[in-house]
Motif scaffolding. Structure first.
Motif, PDB file in Angstrom:
ATOM      1  N   HIS A 203       0.852  -1.190   0.000  1.00  0.00           N
ATOM      2  CA  HIS A 203       0.000   0.000   0.000  1.00  0.00           C
ATOM      3  C   HIS A 203       0.889   1.240   0.000  1.00  0.00           C
ATOM      4  CE1 HIS A 203      -2.185   3.272   2.073  1.00  0.00           C
ATOM      5  NE2 HIS A 203      -3.277   2.784   1.524  1.00  0.00           N
ATOM      6  N   ASN A 204       1.887   1.246   0.889  1.00  0.00           N
ATOM      7  CA  ASN A 204       2.979   2.223   0.892  1.00  0.00           C
ATOM      8  C   ASN A 204       2.591   3.622   1.373  1.00  0.00           C
ATOM      9  OD1 ASN A 204       5.815   2.690   0.338  1.00  0.00           O
ATOM     10  ND2 ASN A 204       5.198   3.949  -1.399  1.00  0.00           N
ATOM     11  N   ASP A 205       1.423   3.774   1.968  1.00  0.00           N
ATOM     12  CA  ASP A 205       1.042   5.144   2.346  1.00  0.00           C
ATOM     13  C   ASP A 205       0.065   5.164   3.520  1.00  0.00           C
ATOM     14  OD1 ASP A 205       1.206   7.884   2.119  1.00  0.00           O
ATOM     15  OD2 ASP A 205      -0.310   8.046   0.552  1.00  0.00           O
ATOM     16  N   ALA A 206       0.350   4.382   4.562  1.00  0.00           N
ATOM     17  CA  ALA A 206      -0.519   4.389   5.748  1.00  0.00           C
ATOM     18  C   ALA A 206      -0.183   5.598   6.614  1.00  0.00           C
ATOM     19  CB  ALA A 206      -0.360   3.089   6.531  1.00  0.00           C
ATOM     20  N   ASN A 207      -0.381   6.782   6.040  1.00  0.00           N
ATOM     21  CA  ASN A 207      -0.092   8.009   6.780  1.00  0.00           C
ATOM     22  C   ASN A 207      -1.314   8.448   7.569  1.00  0.00           C
ATOM     23  OD1 ASN A 207      -1.784   9.886   5.263  1.00  0.00           O
ATOM     24  ND2 ASN A 207      -0.289   9.761   3.607  1.00  0.00           N
ATOM     25  N   ASP A 208      -1.176   9.548   8.302  1.00  0.00           N
ATOM     26  CA  ASP A 208      -2.231   9.943   9.227  1.00  0.00           C
ATOM     27  C   ASP A 208      -3.466  10.535   8.548  1.00  0.00           C
ATOM     28  OD1 ASP A 208      -0.841  12.192   8.464  1.00  0.00           O
ATOM     29  OD2 ASP A 208      -0.431  12.919  10.481  1.00  0.00           O
ATOM     30  N   LEU A 209      -3.433  10.700   7.240  1.00  0.00           N
ATOM     31  CA  LEU A 209      -4.624  11.132   6.507  1.00  0.00           C
ATOM     32  C   LEU A 209      -5.305   9.972   5.788  1.00  0.00           C
ATOM     33  CD1 LEU A 209      -3.372  14.502   4.955  1.00  0.00           C
ATOM     34  CD2 LEU A 209      -4.719  14.153   7.038  1.00  0.00           C
ATOM     35  N   ASN A 210      -4.624   8.843   5.677  1.00  0.00           N
ATOM     36  CA  ASN A 210      -5.167   7.671   4.994  1.00  0.00           C
ATOM     37  C   ASN A 210      -5.595   6.565   5.944  1.00  0.00           C
ATOM     38  OD1 ASN A 210      -4.729   8.859   2.514  1.00  0.00           O
ATOM     39  ND2 ASN A 210      -2.748   7.892   2.207  1.00  0.00           N
ATOM     40  N   VAL A 211      -5.376   6.781   7.235  1.00  0.00           N
ATOM     41  CA  VAL A 211      -5.802   5.828   8.256  1.00  0.00           C
ATOM     42  C   VAL A 211      -7.054   6.393   8.930  1.00  0.00           C
ATOM     43  CG1 VAL A 211      -5.187   4.802  10.481  1.00  0.00           C
ATOM     44  CG2 VAL A 211      -3.492   4.897   8.637  1.00  0.00           C
ATOM     45  N   ILE A 212      -8.111   5.587   8.986  1.00  0.00           N
ATOM     46  CA  ILE A 212      -9.394   6.027   9.524  1.00  0.00           C
ATOM     47  C   ILE A 212      -9.610   5.402  10.906  1.00  0.00           C
ATOM     48  CG2 ILE A 212     -11.884   6.126   9.138  1.00  0.00           C
ATOM     49  CD1 ILE A 212     -10.182   7.702   7.095  1.00  0.00           C
ATOM     50  N   VAL A 213     -10.025   6.244  11.857  1.00  0.00           N
ATOM     51  CA  VAL A 213     -10.174   5.829  13.253  1.00  0.00           C
ATOM     52  C   VAL A 213     -11.644   5.935  13.672  1.00  0.00           C
ATOM     53  CG1 VAL A 213      -9.579   6.410  15.651  1.00  0.00           C
ATOM     54  CG2 VAL A 213      -7.830   6.518  13.854  1.00  0.00           C
ATOM     55  N   ALA A 214     -12.099   4.914  14.396  1.00  0.00           N
ATOM     56  CA  ALA A 214     -13.427   4.951  15.011  1.00  0.00           C
ATOM     57  C   ALA A 214     -13.255   5.265  16.495  1.00  0.00           C
ATOM     58  CB  ALA A 214     -14.135   3.614  14.829  1.00  0.00           C
ATOM     59  N   LEU A 215     -13.789   6.384  16.951  1.00  0.00           N
ATOM     60  CA  LEU A 215     -13.720   6.759  18.369  1.00  0.00           C
ATOM     61  C   LEU A 215     -14.761   5.972  19.164  1.00  0.00           C
ATOM     62  CD1 LEU A 215     -13.326  10.631  18.012  1.00  0.00           C
ATOM     63  CD2 LEU A 215     -11.526   8.928  18.369  1.00  0.00           C
ATOM     64  N   ASP A 216     -14.431   5.664  20.415  1.00  0.00           N
ATOM     65  CA  ASP A 216     -15.348   4.849  21.222  1.00  0.00           C
ATOM     66  C   ASP A 216     -16.213   5.677  22.164  1.00  0.00           C
ATOM     67  OD1 ASP A 216     -13.641   5.598  23.270  1.00  0.00           O
ATOM     68  OD2 ASP A 216     -12.732   3.619  23.502  1.00  0.00           O
ATOM     69  N   GLY A 217     -16.062   6.995  22.163  1.00  0.00           N
ATOM     70  CA  GLY A 217     -16.865   7.848  23.017  1.00  0.00           C
ATOM     71  C   GLY A 217     -16.405   7.901  24.464  1.00  0.00           C
ATOM     72  N   GLN A 218     -15.332   7.175  24.784  1.00  0.00           N
ATOM     73  CA  GLN A 218     -14.812   7.147  26.140  1.00  0.00           C
ATOM     74  C   GLN A 218     -13.348   7.584  26.195  1.00  0.00           C
ATOM     75  OE1 GLN A 218     -15.558   3.187  27.617  1.00  0.00           O
ATOM     76  NE2 GLN A 218     -17.759   3.331  27.269  1.00  0.00           N
ATOM     77  N   GLY A 219     -12.952   8.351  25.202  1.00  0.00           N
ATOM     78  CA  GLY A 219     -11.588   8.855  25.164  1.00  0.00           C
ATOM     79  C   GLY A 219     -10.615   7.987  24.417  1.00  0.00           C
ATOM     80  N   GLY A 220     -11.114   6.902  23.825  1.00  0.00           N
ATOM     81  CA  GLY A 220     -10.240   6.009  23.075  1.00  0.00           C
ATOM     82  C   GLY A 220     -10.681   5.872  21.631  1.00  0.00           C
TER      83      GLY A 220
END
Length: 340
Positions: free
Chosen positions: A203-220
Motif C-alpha cells: 500500500h505504501n502510504d498508511a499516513n495519518d490522513l489515509n488511516v481512519i479511526v473509530a472513536l469509542d466515546g470514552q476517550g479512546g
C-alpha cells in the motif's frame, strides 16, 4: 482538463451503477471525486485524471478486492461492480477517455483528526491498533501479484537515490547535514538490502490522513480502515511499517514509545524477520528524509505555494530527534522474540 459537475457525476453513477442520492464534490489533488449519499449507503465516484493509466487503477482495485476477501476484519474501500459487472469503466468525455470507478465511502475520522480526541492513556491502544492494521495490510497482500505493481512510484524508498540531488537545496545547514548523512548511508546499503530483505507489493502510504479511526466515546479509538491506494508499489516489505510509524510518531511527545506500540501490534498479526526489524530505524529516517527532499523539490518548482511545506515542521522535528537516538531503541524489546 474539463471539470465534471456534481450533477453530471450523479448521472454517471445512476447510469452505470444504479446509485442515486445527494452528491457533493470532494477535494482531490488530481482526480475528481464525488461523495454520493443515498438509501443504499454512501459511495465515492472517482473520475481519474487523464494521466492515470488503466492498468495502474486496476492494480489499486485488485488490491482492495484482495484485502476485502482475505482480511475482512478491517474496513477497506469496497470496489462496486457496475451494472455490466465491470469495476473500472473507460468512458468518453469532453477531454477524451476517462477511467471511472465507484467505491464505498469509508466513514470515520482520519488519524490526524482523531488523535486530538484520544486521551493520553488511551493512545498506546490506538498505536497498537495502527500496528495491527499494518499487519493486516502486509498479511493480506502477501503473494499478491499484478502487472502494474512494478510501476515507478516517486514515494518508493527504493527510488530515494533519484532525489539525492535535492540535498544541496535544503536551506537549513544543520538539517542538510543530517539528511545528507542518512540518505548516503541508506543508498549505500540498498544493493545489499535488495538481496537480503523481503520485497512485496505494498500500500505504501498508511499516513495519518489515509488511516481512519473509530472513536469509542470514552476517550479512546481504534484504527478501523485504511484508504487511498494511489501510492502502491513493489518495495521492501518493511516500508509498510516504517511509513505508519513515521506519521504516528509525529503526534507524540515520546515517539519511541509510540513506534514500539505500533511494532507490537504489527508483530502480533504478522511476524517479520529479525533482519527487517534491525533496519526499521534506518527506514523511518529514510522516509523522513524522502519527505524533506520531495518537499524541497516541490518548493523549488512552486516557490509561491505555501502549502508545499505545510507538513514539514513535524517531519523535520522528528528527523532531528531520531537522528540522535539509539538505532535499536524502538525494536530492542522485540529482537529476541521468534520471527518468521
Amino acid at each position: 482538463m474539463s471539470t465534471l459537475t456534481p450533477e453530471a457525476a450523479l448521472a454517471l453513477a445512476d447510469r452505470h451503477w444504479r446509485v442515486r442520492g445527494e452528491v457533493r464534490a470532494l477535494p482531490s489533488y488530481a482526480d475528481q471525486n464525488f461523495r454520493i449519499s443515498g438509501e443504499r449507503g454512501d459511495y465515492v465516484l472517482k473520475v481519474a485524471h487523464p494521466s492515470w493509466a488503466y492498468v495502474g487503477l486496476d492494480l489499486e482495485n485488485q488490491a482492495m478486492l484482495t484485502l476485502a476477501a482475505r482480511e475482512p476484519s478491517l474496513q477497506w474501500p469496497r470496489v462496486m461492480p457496475s451494472v455490466d459487472g465491470g469495476h473500472l469503466l473507460s468512458l468518453r468525455m469532453e477531454d477524451g477517455v476517462r477511467h471511472v470507478r465507484l467505491l464505498s465511502f469509508v466513514p470515520g475520522m482520519t488519524y490526524a483528526e482523531a488523535i486530538e480526541a484520544v486521551l493520553p492513556d488511551h493512545r498506546p491502544a490506538l498505536h497498537e491498533s495502527l500496528g495491527r492494521a499494518v499487519g493486516l495490510l502486509i498479511r493480506g497482500l502477501a503473494g499478491f501479484r499484478h502487472r502494474a505493481a512494478g510501476r515507478v512510484q516517486d514515494w518508493n524508498l527504493m527510488n530515494l537515490p533519484d532525489v539525492r540531488g535535492e540535498i544541496a537545496h535544503v536551506e537549513d545547514a544543520a538539517l542538510r547535514a543530517i539528511v545528507a548523512a542518512q540518505v548516503e548511508s541508506f543508498c549505500a546499503k540498498l544493493p545489499a538490502w535488495r538481496t537480503q530483505l523481503p520485497i512485496a507489493v505494498l500500500h505504501n502510504d498508511a499516513n495519518d490522513l489515509n488511516v481512519i479511526v473509530a472513536l469509542d466515546g470514552q476517550g479512546g479509538g481504534q484504527v478501523d480502515a485504511v484508504i487511498d491506494f494511489g501510492d502502491m508499489c513493489t518495495s521492501f516489505r518493511l516500508c509498510e511499517l516504517a511509513v505508519a510509524c513515521t506519521y504516528a510518531m509525529q503526534h507524540e511527545a515520546d515517539p519511541v514509545a509510540c513506534a514500539q506500540a505500533v511494532v507490537r501490534g504489527c508483530l502480533a498479526l504478522c511476524p517479520l524477520q529479525r533482519a527487517e526489524l534491525e533496519q526499521l530505524h534506518a527506514f523511518i529516517l529514510a522516509r523522513l528524509c524522502h519527505s524533506v527532499l520531495m518537499a524541497t523539490r516541490a518548493h523549488r518548482e512552486q516557490p509561491d505555494n505555501p502549502f508545499v511545506l505545510v507538513s514539514q515542521q513535524g517531519v523535520r522535528a522528528l528527523l532531528r530527534t531520531l537522528a540522535g537516538t539509539d538505532p535499536n531503541a524502538i525494536v530492542a524489546p522485540f529482537l529476541e522474540a521468534c520471527h518468521e
